[in-house]
Design a protein around this motif. Structure first.
Motif, PDB file in Angstrom:
ATOM      1  N   ALA A 100       0.807  -1.226   0.000  1.00  0.00           N
ATOM      2  CA  ALA A 100       0.000   0.000   0.000  1.00  0.00           C
ATOM      3  C   ALA A 100       0.838   1.273   0.000  1.00  0.00           C
ATOM      4  CB  ALA A 100      -0.924   0.016   1.217  1.00  0.00           C
ATOM      5  N   GLN A 101       2.080   1.179   0.402  1.00  0.00           N
ATOM      6  CA  GLN A 101       2.931   2.356   0.584  1.00  0.00           C
ATOM      7  C   GLN A 101       2.954   3.259  -0.648  1.00  0.00           C
ATOM      8  OE1 GLN A 101       4.369   2.999   3.519  1.00  0.00           O
ATOM      9  NE2 GLN A 101       5.141   4.942   2.760  1.00  0.00           N
ATOM     10  N   GLY A 102       2.559   4.515  -0.454  1.00  0.00           N
ATOM     11  CA  GLY A 102       2.618   5.511  -1.520  1.00  0.00           C
ATOM     12  C   GLY A 102       1.544   5.380  -2.581  1.00  0.00           C
ATOM     13  N   ALA A 123       2.022   9.677  -6.496  1.00  0.00           N
ATOM     14  CA  ALA A 123       2.919  10.510  -7.298  1.00  0.00           C
ATOM     15  C   ALA A 123       2.517  10.530  -8.778  1.00  0.00           C
ATOM     16  CB  ALA A 123       4.356  10.015  -7.157  1.00  0.00           C
ATOM     17  N   ASP A 124       1.749   9.535  -9.231  1.00  0.00           N
ATOM     18  CA  ASP A 124       1.314   9.466 -10.623  1.00  0.00           C
ATOM     19  C   ASP A 124      -0.012  10.182 -10.879  1.00  0.00           C
ATOM     20  OD1 ASP A 124       3.563   7.995 -11.194  1.00  0.00           O
ATOM     21  OD2 ASP A 124       2.515   6.062 -11.147  1.00  0.00           O
ATOM     22  N   ALA A 147     -10.583   5.515 -11.165  1.00  0.00           N
ATOM     23  CA  ALA A 147      -9.365   5.363 -11.959  1.00  0.00           C
ATOM     24  C   ALA A 147      -8.097   5.596 -11.137  1.00  0.00           C
ATOM     25  CB  ALA A 147      -9.393   6.327 -13.150  1.00  0.00           C
ATOM     26  N   TRP A 148      -8.237   6.228  -9.981  1.00  0.00           N
ATOM     27  CA  TRP A 148      -7.072   6.473  -9.125  1.00  0.00           C
ATOM     28  C   TRP A 148      -6.712   5.243  -8.294  1.00  0.00           C
ATOM     29  CZ3 TRP A 148      -6.958  11.897  -6.495  1.00  0.00           C
ATOM     30  CH2 TRP A 148      -7.257  12.888  -7.431  1.00  0.00           C
ATOM     31  N   ASP A 149      -7.668   4.351  -8.085  1.00  0.00           N
ATOM     32  CA  ASP A 149      -7.494   3.230  -7.169  1.00  0.00           C
ATOM     33  C   ASP A 149      -6.320   2.351  -7.592  1.00  0.00           C
ATOM     34  OD1 ASP A 149      -8.154   1.185  -5.170  1.00  0.00           O
ATOM     35  OD2 ASP A 149     -10.169   2.035  -5.233  1.00  0.00           O
TER      36      ASP A 149
END
Length: 180
Positions: free
Chosen positions: A15-17, A95-96, A88-90
């Motif tokens: 999950a990190q980041g 950072a992207d 769509a972010w999931d």
């Protein structure tokens, strides 16, 4: 139904980041799931609660339910406890996420749908309407925070600067059922 206690699932692997919501089903370390299940079982004994638990269907919460089931608990799975759907972010690295998209979210903190996902307003309505079938639950940080907001700040629309941090992994939160 009297008050219930909901624990945030153990920290998931990978999950990190990343933006982790209801579409990204990450596993948890089996030892951490078992450790949290022990704490829930001890809580149930201490408070003389029925051996019954409800969890989100996502692995990071359901792994705890599986341990409790092995120890004689009745385990229910409820999709209404799932984490917010970040569309769509999931699963993407934070950072992207393009700065312009992040700014759209901040400009419409309650209504932004994460490009095909669920708005905070929708998550809050889902969390507020949920009626616990038992006194013990395992869920997600965003869901727990949304539920607390609805109970403690009725009618107030959250803003990015006022939105509280999610509870720590494995942390218990007690809550009264909603009057929704």
């Amino acid at each position: 139904m009297p008050a219930f206690t909901i624990w945030r699932h153990p920290k998931p692997r990978g999950a990190q980041g990343r933006c982790i919501g209801g579409r990204t089903d990450l596993p948890v370390d089996a030892r951490k799931a078992k450790r949290l299940a022990h704490r829930i079982r001890a809580h149930a004994r201490r408070h003389r609660l029925p051996r019954e638990v409800v969890t989100s269907p996502l692995q990071r919460a359901a792994a705890v339910g599986r341990w409790l089931k092995r120890w004689g608990f009745h385990w229910h799975v409820d999709t209404a406890l799932a984490e917010m759907d970040f569309g769509a972010w999931d699963g993407r690295a934070w950072a992207d996420v393009p700065p312009a998209a992040f700014e759209r979210w901040m400009a419409d903190f309650n209504g932004f749908g994460f490009d095909g996902g669920e708005s905070l307003q929708t998550l809050m309505a889902r969390a507020a309407a949920w009626q616990p079938p038992c006194a013990l639950a395992v869920g997600h940080g965003g869901w727990i925070t949304a539920r607390r907001w609805c109970l403690e700040r009725k009618g107030q629309a959250p803003s990015p600067d006022a939105w509280p941090a999610a509870p720590a992994y494995g942390r218990a939160t007690s809550s009264a059922p909603s009057a929704a």
